[in-house]
Design an enzyme around this catalytic site. Structure first.
Site, PDB file in Angstrom:
ATOM      1  N   MET A  78     -18.879  -8.344   2.529  1.00 57.38           N
ATOM      2  CA  MET A  78     -20.014  -7.432   2.468  1.00 57.38           C
ATOM      3  C   MET A  78     -19.680  -6.283   1.523  1.00 57.38           C
ATOM      4  O   MET A  78     -18.531  -5.845   1.453  1.00 57.38           O
ATOM      5  CB  MET A  78     -20.319  -6.866   3.865  1.00 57.38           C
ATOM      6  CG  MET A  78     -20.573  -7.922   4.921  1.00 57.38           C
ATOM      7  SD  MET A  78     -21.770  -9.181   4.436  1.00 57.38           S
ATOM      8  CE  MET A  78     -23.261  -8.221   4.377  1.00 57.38           C
ATOM      9  N   TYR A  83     -23.766  -1.776   1.619  1.00 61.01           N
ATOM     10  CA  TYR A  83     -24.171  -2.339   2.911  1.00 61.01           C
ATOM     11  C   TYR A  83     -23.894  -1.347   4.037  1.00 61.01           C
ATOM     12  O   TYR A  83     -24.657  -1.255   4.985  1.00 61.01           O
ATOM     13  CB  TYR A  83     -23.400  -3.641   3.135  1.00 61.01           C
ATOM     14  CG  TYR A  83     -23.837  -4.477   4.326  1.00 61.01           C
ATOM     15  CD1 TYR A  83     -24.900  -5.379   4.212  1.00 61.01           C
ATOM     16  CD2 TYR A  83     -23.183  -4.386   5.543  1.00 61.01           C
ATOM     17  CE1 TYR A  83     -25.289  -6.170   5.282  1.00 61.01           C
ATOM     18  CE2 TYR A  83     -23.558  -5.167   6.620  1.00 61.01           C
ATOM     19  CZ  TYR A  83     -24.608  -6.052   6.483  1.00 61.01           C
ATOM     20  OH  TYR A  83     -24.981  -6.832   7.552  1.00 61.01           O
ATOM     21  N   GLY A 128     -16.801 -10.629   5.407  1.00 63.57           N
ATOM     22  CA  GLY A 128     -18.132 -11.195   5.639  1.00 63.57           C
ATOM     23  C   GLY A 128     -18.381 -12.510   4.918  1.00 63.57           C
ATOM     24  O   GLY A 128     -19.269 -13.282   5.311  1.00 63.57           O
ATOM     25  N   GLU A 151     -10.382  -6.185   7.877  1.00 62.97           N
ATOM     26  CA  GLU A 151     -11.008  -5.099   8.648  1.00 62.97           C
ATOM     27  C   GLU A 151     -10.056  -4.311   9.544  1.00 62.97           C
ATOM     28  O   GLU A 151     -10.109  -3.085   9.584  1.00 62.97           O
ATOM     29  CB  GLU A 151     -12.164  -5.656   9.485  1.00 62.97           C
ATOM     30  CG  GLU A 151     -13.384  -6.037   8.650  1.00 62.97           C
ATOM     31  CD  GLU A 151     -13.382  -7.494   8.217  1.00 62.97           C
ATOM     32  OE1 GLU A 151     -12.288  -8.075   8.079  1.00 62.97           O
ATOM     33  OE2 GLU A 151     -14.471  -8.041   8.009  1.00 62.97           O
ATOM     34  N   TYR A 247     -31.491 -39.602  19.044  1.00 61.99           N
ATOM     35  CA  TYR A 247     -32.364 -40.751  18.785  1.00 61.99           C
ATOM     36  C   TYR A 247     -33.613 -40.322  18.006  1.00 61.99           C
ATOM     37  O   TYR A 247     -34.117 -41.069  17.169  1.00 61.99           O
ATOM     38  CB  TYR A 247     -32.728 -41.479  20.084  1.00 61.99           C
ATOM     39  CG  TYR A 247     -31.727 -42.587  20.384  1.00 61.99           C
ATOM     40  CD1 TYR A 247     -31.646 -43.706  19.546  1.00 61.99           C
ATOM     41  CD2 TYR A 247     -30.854 -42.488  21.450  1.00 61.99           C
ATOM     42  CE1 TYR A 247     -30.710 -44.696  19.784  1.00 61.99           C
ATOM     43  CE2 TYR A 247     -29.908 -43.487  21.695  1.00 61.99           C
ATOM     44  CZ  TYR A 247     -29.847 -44.590  20.862  1.00 61.99           C
ATOM     45  OH  TYR A 247     -28.924 -45.571  21.069  1.00 61.99           O
TER      46      TYR A 247
HETATM   47  N1  COA Z   1     -17.448  -3.922  -1.282  1.00 59.01           N
HETATM   48  C1  COA Z   1     -17.785  -3.106  -2.269  1.00 59.01           C
HETATM   49  N2  COA Z   1     -17.188  -3.121  -3.478  1.00 59.01           N
HETATM   50  C2  COA Z   1     -16.204  -4.018  -3.658  1.00 59.01           C
HETATM   51  C3  COA Z   1     -15.788  -4.892  -2.665  1.00 59.01           C
HETATM   52  C4  COA Z   1     -16.465  -4.836  -1.414  1.00 59.01           C
HETATM   53  N3  COA Z   1     -16.188  -5.667  -0.401  1.00 59.01           N
HETATM   54  N4  COA Z   1     -14.777  -5.658  -3.146  1.00 59.01           N
HETATM   55  C5  COA Z   1     -14.586  -5.247  -4.403  1.00 59.01           C
HETATM   56  N5  COA Z   1     -15.439  -4.250  -4.718  1.00 59.01           N
HETATM   57  C6  COA Z   1     -15.571  -3.514  -5.978  1.00 59.01           C
HETATM   58  C7  COA Z   1     -14.474  -2.470  -6.151  1.00 59.01           C
HETATM   59  O1  COA Z   1     -14.795  -1.286  -5.462  1.00 59.01           O
HETATM   60  C8  COA Z   1     -14.474  -2.309  -7.653  1.00 59.01           C
HETATM   61  O2  COA Z   1     -15.578  -1.541  -8.012  1.00 59.01           O
HETATM   62  P1  COA Z   1     -15.427  -0.394  -9.164  1.00 59.01           P
HETATM   63  O3  COA Z   1     -15.064  -1.152 -10.413  1.00 59.01           O
HETATM   64  O4  COA Z   1     -16.783   0.235  -9.250  1.00 59.01           O
HETATM   65  O5  COA Z   1     -14.331   0.511  -8.711  1.00 59.01           O
HETATM   66  C9  COA Z   1     -14.748  -3.730  -8.153  1.00 59.01           C
HETATM   67  O6  COA Z   1     -15.360  -4.404  -7.071  1.00 59.01           O
HETATM   68  C10 COA Z   1     -13.506  -4.497  -8.529  1.00 59.01           C
HETATM   69  O7  COA Z   1     -12.616  -4.454  -7.434  1.00 59.01           O
HETATM   70  P2  COA Z   1     -11.020  -4.331  -7.629  1.00 59.01           P
HETATM   71  O8  COA Z   1     -10.458  -4.013  -6.298  1.00 59.01           O
HETATM   72  O9  COA Z   1     -10.723  -3.406  -8.750  1.00 59.01           O
HETATM   73  O10 COA Z   1     -10.684  -5.832  -8.076  1.00 59.01           O
HETATM   74  P3  COA Z   1      -9.296  -6.631  -7.941  1.00 59.01           P
HETATM   75  O11 COA Z   1      -9.495  -7.903  -8.694  1.00 59.01           O
HETATM   76  O12 COA Z   1      -8.142  -5.774  -8.303  1.00 59.01           O
HETATM   77  O13 COA Z   1      -9.155  -6.972  -6.379  1.00 59.01           O
HETATM   78  C11 COA Z   1     -10.026  -7.758  -4.261  1.00 59.01           C
HETATM   79  C12 COA Z   1     -10.049  -7.904  -5.788  1.00 59.01           C
HETATM   80  C13 COA Z   1     -11.079  -8.713  -3.701  1.00 59.01           C
HETATM   81  C14 COA Z   1      -8.630  -8.111  -3.724  1.00 59.01           C
HETATM   82  C15 COA Z   1     -10.322  -6.289  -3.852  1.00 59.01           C
HETATM   83  O14 COA Z   1     -11.495  -5.855  -4.532  1.00 59.01           O
HETATM   84  C16 COA Z   1     -10.573  -6.095  -2.385  1.00 59.01           C
HETATM   85  O15 COA Z   1      -9.616  -6.051  -1.613  1.00 59.01           O
HETATM   86  N6  COA Z   1     -11.852  -5.975  -1.957  1.00 59.01           N
HETATM   87  C17 COA Z   1     -12.201  -5.788  -0.559  1.00 59.01           C
HETATM   88  C18 COA Z   1     -12.166  -7.137   0.152  1.00 59.01           C
HETATM   89  C19 COA Z   1     -12.465  -6.982   1.628  1.00 59.01           C
HETATM   90  O16 COA Z   1     -11.606  -6.600   2.391  1.00 59.01           O
HETATM   91  N7  COA Z   1     -13.713  -7.293   2.016  1.00 59.01           N
HETATM   92  C20 COA Z   1     -14.140  -7.247   3.381  1.00 59.01           C
HETATM   93  C21 COA Z   1     -15.525  -6.702   3.400  1.00 59.01           C
HETATM   94  S1  COA Z   1     -16.414  -7.241   4.861  1.00 59.01           S
END
Ligand code: COA
Length: 283
Positions: A78, A83, A128, A151, A247
């Protein structure tokens, strides 16, 4: 042979956050399309995804839907900003609507979807995102795709229907471990614990998905529909209710697809051209 989709129709659904391609094999490729945000699901994406799935349901060009991600992520879960933070302080009905729009497609639409669905997990899959992952009928991951329930590390319990979704497919010990520790895992681990059907090297992911989709689209669509919905729904029924329901599904497939009865029975009983377990008999 290229594994890339061969056509992009102008009249396909989709918009800024969801991209759709349709290839000549009847595969509808549906992309989470916010690569800059690692395909985090914001309210706009949730609404658009519902509309896309709804449109593809009635689109004769599409026999199988593959849900995958643009860029390096399948989906980072999410959108924590749009959200959650941006709905904080808004009236409760606004928060409820945003939540409902998520589960509308991630759970209800996908679980009841009449066409086969495959999650092709190409990269990050967090939080999510586990809900649509589990709601797809089948799932194939890249071996190096990274999964996680982060989380607890932020001081909150897993959101949405994530915990319930895990209970649907993976063993309790694995579920408890990852729900309680937030430890990430890769595609191989996901296959071992049956969160996905299989994990393959990233450069084979699309080819393997196409192979599986082709198998599904070669079968009677009414039979596949009856088989998958029969399994999903009968599990929650008493044996008596399941007998009646299954069925009914069986009869429905035959009623709607005459071919299933004639060619199916004839192939086994008369021609002996198909024998379960042995595959096609060429003699
Ligand atoms: N919600 C909102 N924004 C998110 C996001 C999320 N779940 N996951 C990534 N983004 C955004 C970041 O804030 C960043 O935005 P910005 O460029 O405006 O700062 C962009 O996406 C890129 O993310 P970044 O962390 O720089 O990319 P990365 O390739 O280094 O790492 C992840 C990728 C997926 C490991 C990392 O983004 C992450 O841990 N995200 C959260 C995942 C999570 O725990 N989700 C659970 C939500 S229910």
């Amino acid at each position: 042979m290229s594994n890339e989709p061969t056509s992009t129709e102008k009249d396909l659904p989709g918009g800024d956050t969801v991209r759709v391609e349709c290839d000549d094999n009847g595969i509808g490729w549906v992309y989470f399309n916010r690569p800059d945000k690692r395909n985090a699901m914001n309210p706009a994406l949730n609404v658009e995804m519902y509309e896309v799935l709804d449109a593809l349901e009635g689109d004769d060009r599409v026999k199988v839907v593959v849900l995958t991600g643009a860029g390096s992520a399948w989906s980072a879960g999410m959108d924590l900003k749009e959200y959650f933070r941006e709905t904080d302080g808004k009236p409760r009905w606004v928060q409820n609507r945003v939540r409902r729009q998520g589960t509308d497609w991630q759970h209800h639409k996908l679980i009841n979807y009449p066409k086969p669905t495959i999650a092709m997990v190409n990269g990050w899959c967090f939080g999510g995102a586990f809900v649509p992952l589990v709601s797809c009928d089948l799932a194939i991951a890249a071996e190096d795709a990274k999964f996680g329930l982060s989380e607890v590390n932020w001081g909150v319990t897993p959101g949405n229907l994530v915990t319930r979704a895990l209970a649907e497919v993976i063993p309790t010990r694995d579920a408890m471990y990852h729900i309680m520790t937030g430890e990430p895992f890769d595609g191989r681990d996901a296959a071992r614990m049956r969160l996905v059907n299989e994990a393959v090297p990233a450069d084979e992911l699309r080819a393997r998905t196409i192979e599986l989709a082709n198998k599904l689209s070669s079968l009677s669509q009414w039979v596949v529909r009856g088989a998958k919905l029969g399994f999903r729904h009968s599990r929650l029924m008493s044996w008596e209710a399941a007998e009646d329901f299954l069925y009914a599904k069986h009869d429905q497939a035959i009623l709607y697809d005459e071919q299933a009865r004639t060619t199916g029975m004839q192939g086994f009983l008369d021609d002996k051209s198909y024998r379960p377990g042995l595959g096609i008999n060429s003699n």
